[in-house]
Design an enzyme around this catalytic site. Sequence first.
Site, mmCIF file in Angstrom:
data_model
loop_
_atom_site.group_PDB
_atom_site.id
_atom_site.type_symbol
_atom_site.label_atom_id
_atom_site.label_comp_id
_atom_site.label_asym_id
_atom_site.label_seq_id
_atom_site.Cartn_x
_atom_site.Cartn_y
_atom_site.Cartn_z
ATOM 1 N N GLY A 257 0.775 -1.234 0.000
ATOM 2 C CA GLY A 257 0.000 0.000 0.000
ATOM 3 C C GLY A 257 0.807 1.284 0.000
ATOM 4 N N GLU B 166 4.942 -6.053 2.676
ATOM 5 C CA GLU B 166 4.774 -6.841 1.453
ATOM 6 C C GLU B 166 4.420 -5.870 0.332
ATOM 7 O OE1 GLU B 166 2.004 -9.720 3.080
ATOM 8 O OE2 GLU B 166 0.331 -8.468 2.450
ATOM 9 N N GLY C 23 4.664 -4.070 -3.296
ATOM 10 C CA GLY C 23 4.916 -4.376 -4.692
ATOM 11 C C GLY C 23 5.205 -3.078 -5.433
ATOM 12 N N ARG C 24 4.190 -2.216 -5.444
ATOM 13 C CA ARG C 24 4.246 -0.979 -6.216
ATOM 14 C C ARG C 24 5.525 -0.137 -6.013
ATOM 15 N NH1 ARG C 24 -0.545 0.992 -7.936
ATOM 16 N NH2 ARG C 24 -1.512 -0.100 -6.216
ATOM 17 N N ARG D 125 -4.521 -0.161 -15.860
ATOM 18 C CA ARG D 125 -4.808 0.760 -14.759
ATOM 19 C C ARG D 125 -5.571 2.018 -15.198
ATOM 20 N NH1 ARG D 125 -1.657 3.089 -11.902
ATOM 21 N NH2 ARG D 125 -2.624 2.750 -9.898
ATOM 22 N N TYR E 74 -9.230 1.994 -13.405
ATOM 23 C CA TYR E 74 -9.629 2.948 -12.383
ATOM 24 C C TYR E 74 -9.187 4.385 -12.649
ATOM 25 C CZ TYR E 74 -6.543 -0.614 -10.034
ATOM 26 O OH TYR E 74 -5.682 -1.615 -9.726
ATOM 27 N N CYS F 62 -12.059 -2.319 -28.238
ATOM 28 C CA CYS F 62 -13.390 -1.748 -28.487
ATOM 29 C C CYS F 62 -14.063 -1.387 -27.172
ATOM 30 C CB CYS F 62 -14.235 -2.724 -29.278
ATOM 31 S SG CYS F 62 -13.499 -3.100 -30.862
ATOM 32 N N GLU F 63 -13.391 -0.582 -26.413
ATOM 33 C CA GLU F 63 -13.902 -0.066 -25.146
ATOM 34 C C GLU F 63 -13.438 1.381 -25.102
ATOM 35 O OE1 GLU F 63 -15.585 -1.070 -22.548
ATOM 36 O OE2 GLU F 63 -15.731 -3.239 -22.855
HETATM 37 C C1 LIG Z 1 -1.709 -6.141 -3.622
HETATM 38 C C2 LIG Z 1 -1.198 -6.537 -2.308
HETATM 39 C C3 LIG Z 1 0.063 -6.104 -1.871
HETATM 40 C C4 LIG Z 1 0.930 -5.164 -2.651
HETATM 41 O O1 LIG Z 1 0.392 -3.907 -2.794
HETATM 42 P P1 LIG Z 1 1.250 -2.742 -3.455
HETATM 43 O O2 LIG Z 1 0.300 -1.615 -3.558
HETATM 44 O O3 LIG Z 1 1.713 -3.233 -4.771
HETATM 45 O O4 LIG Z 1 2.413 -2.489 -2.572
HETATM 46 C C5 LIG Z 1 0.518 -6.581 -0.676
HETATM 47 N N1 LIG Z 1 -0.214 -7.424 0.083
HETATM 48 C C6 LIG Z 1 -1.418 -7.856 -0.300
HETATM 49 C C7 LIG Z 1 -2.155 -8.782 0.573
HETATM 50 C C8 LIG Z 1 -1.959 -7.416 -1.490
HETATM 51 O O5 LIG Z 1 -3.166 -7.845 -1.858
#
Ligand SMILES: *Cc1c(COP(=O)(O)O)cnc(C)c1O
Length: 425
Positions: A232, A274, A276-277, A312, A316, A343-344
């Site tokens: 997040g 955890e 990702g982004r 993305r 959204y 076609c969207e």
């Molecule tokens: C999607 C997700 C993440 C990663 O979120 P980011 O915004 O990419 O950092 C981590 N944990 C869980 C459980 C998720 O669903």
Amino acid sequence: MSKDFPLSHSQLKELVKTYPTPFYLYDEKGIRDNLHYFKNAFSIFPEFREYFAVKALPNPYILKILEDEGCGGDCSSLPELMLCESAGISGNRVMFTSNDTPAEEFQYAYKHGDIINLDDITHIEYLKQTLGGRLPDTICFRYNPGPLKEGGNAIIGKPEEAKYGLTRDQIIAAYAQCKKEGVKHFGLHTMVASNELNPDFFVDTANIIFDLMIELQQKDGVRIEFVDLGGGVGIPYKPGQKKVDLDYVAKKIRTLYDEKIVPAGLDPLAICFECGRPITGPYGWLVTTAIHEKHIYRDYIGVDASMADLMRPGMYGAYHEITVSGKENAEKNRCYDVTGSLCENCDKFAVQRELPEIEIGDILIIHDAGAHGRAMGYNYNGKLRCGELLLRTDGTILPIRRKETIEDYFATLDFEGLKDFKVKA
Ligand SMILES: *Cc1c(COP(=O)(O)O)cnc(C)c1O
């Protein structure tokens, strides 16, 4: 100032001769440098772990780089668990944060010694039955603080409306039950934000989690050994936004740690994320070529990538910066919708965006596409997703995923059987 891209205009023009657009490009050096920053910020804790959210960029080459930097993997499906395994990420370096999980996925995770993070109190019994009557030595639960936690946005919503996690009462009961059943090690997880740029949000989350930990210890003698503060952490997609100051976040959480965790005798406690982004997002780009332009009620630039490659914006309304290679410093005196071929009508990488004048053949760079980019793509409308390239630290280019082919698209259909398929009696 325009956003970074690791290749010059002439280097990119050379590259597209070998690898026609569209493609994703990832920058190994950017990813590694960024991880050093992340790890360094949290080095003030006795133990810090980052479980990379595999869903953000599920490519084993990328996972191997992250493994080399000491990251684990956060998974929520069997293929994601297998990808981690293939990149040498296993055992307690895998966090299995799934929901609505099928039994065989729990079995695989258990067999490989992955950390199982349960999404509901009923999953204790489900897991136990799945594993032939026993529970793993280590269990983690996902906490949903509900209305305790303000916030939320279009991606994740408000915690009390989110399908994830256990309520406060449930979580207390869940640990007590597991302790009684002989589970030895406990973790506590929460994830209540997505793409959040306010650093205090994460400090506040840690505060809620630390209080809950102390309550669990006092009520039931449950000792939490690691907290997973989820993902997040946002990235500045838009010009003028500021990246999350992780040094600030780490120091603030450390202060809470000294005020609450240490006196409660809960030190050492591992702090986990955890994310990702923020790990790969800014170090991946979707590179695409302008192949059409049309002028009706608005001016449109049509490119050779589509929403199938990057959802993305369409899904959204997310903003992704676009630069035109070689025109980084040109005056932005045009206003375009930049579209893909689906076609969207939502298949637009940019809506009413001020850009320099674009000519057919210009190469467009779509920024911050290194997380939840290629991975979210789909095949709607028979669109084939593009491949992925890795820019190594030595400047060489390595293809790490080929483009999809028509054969890939047809792979699940049985054309042989079709010959015998009678539509008339
Ligand atoms: C999607 C997700 C993440 C990663 O979120 P980011 O915004 O990419 O950092 C981590 N944990 C869980 C459980 C998720 O669903």
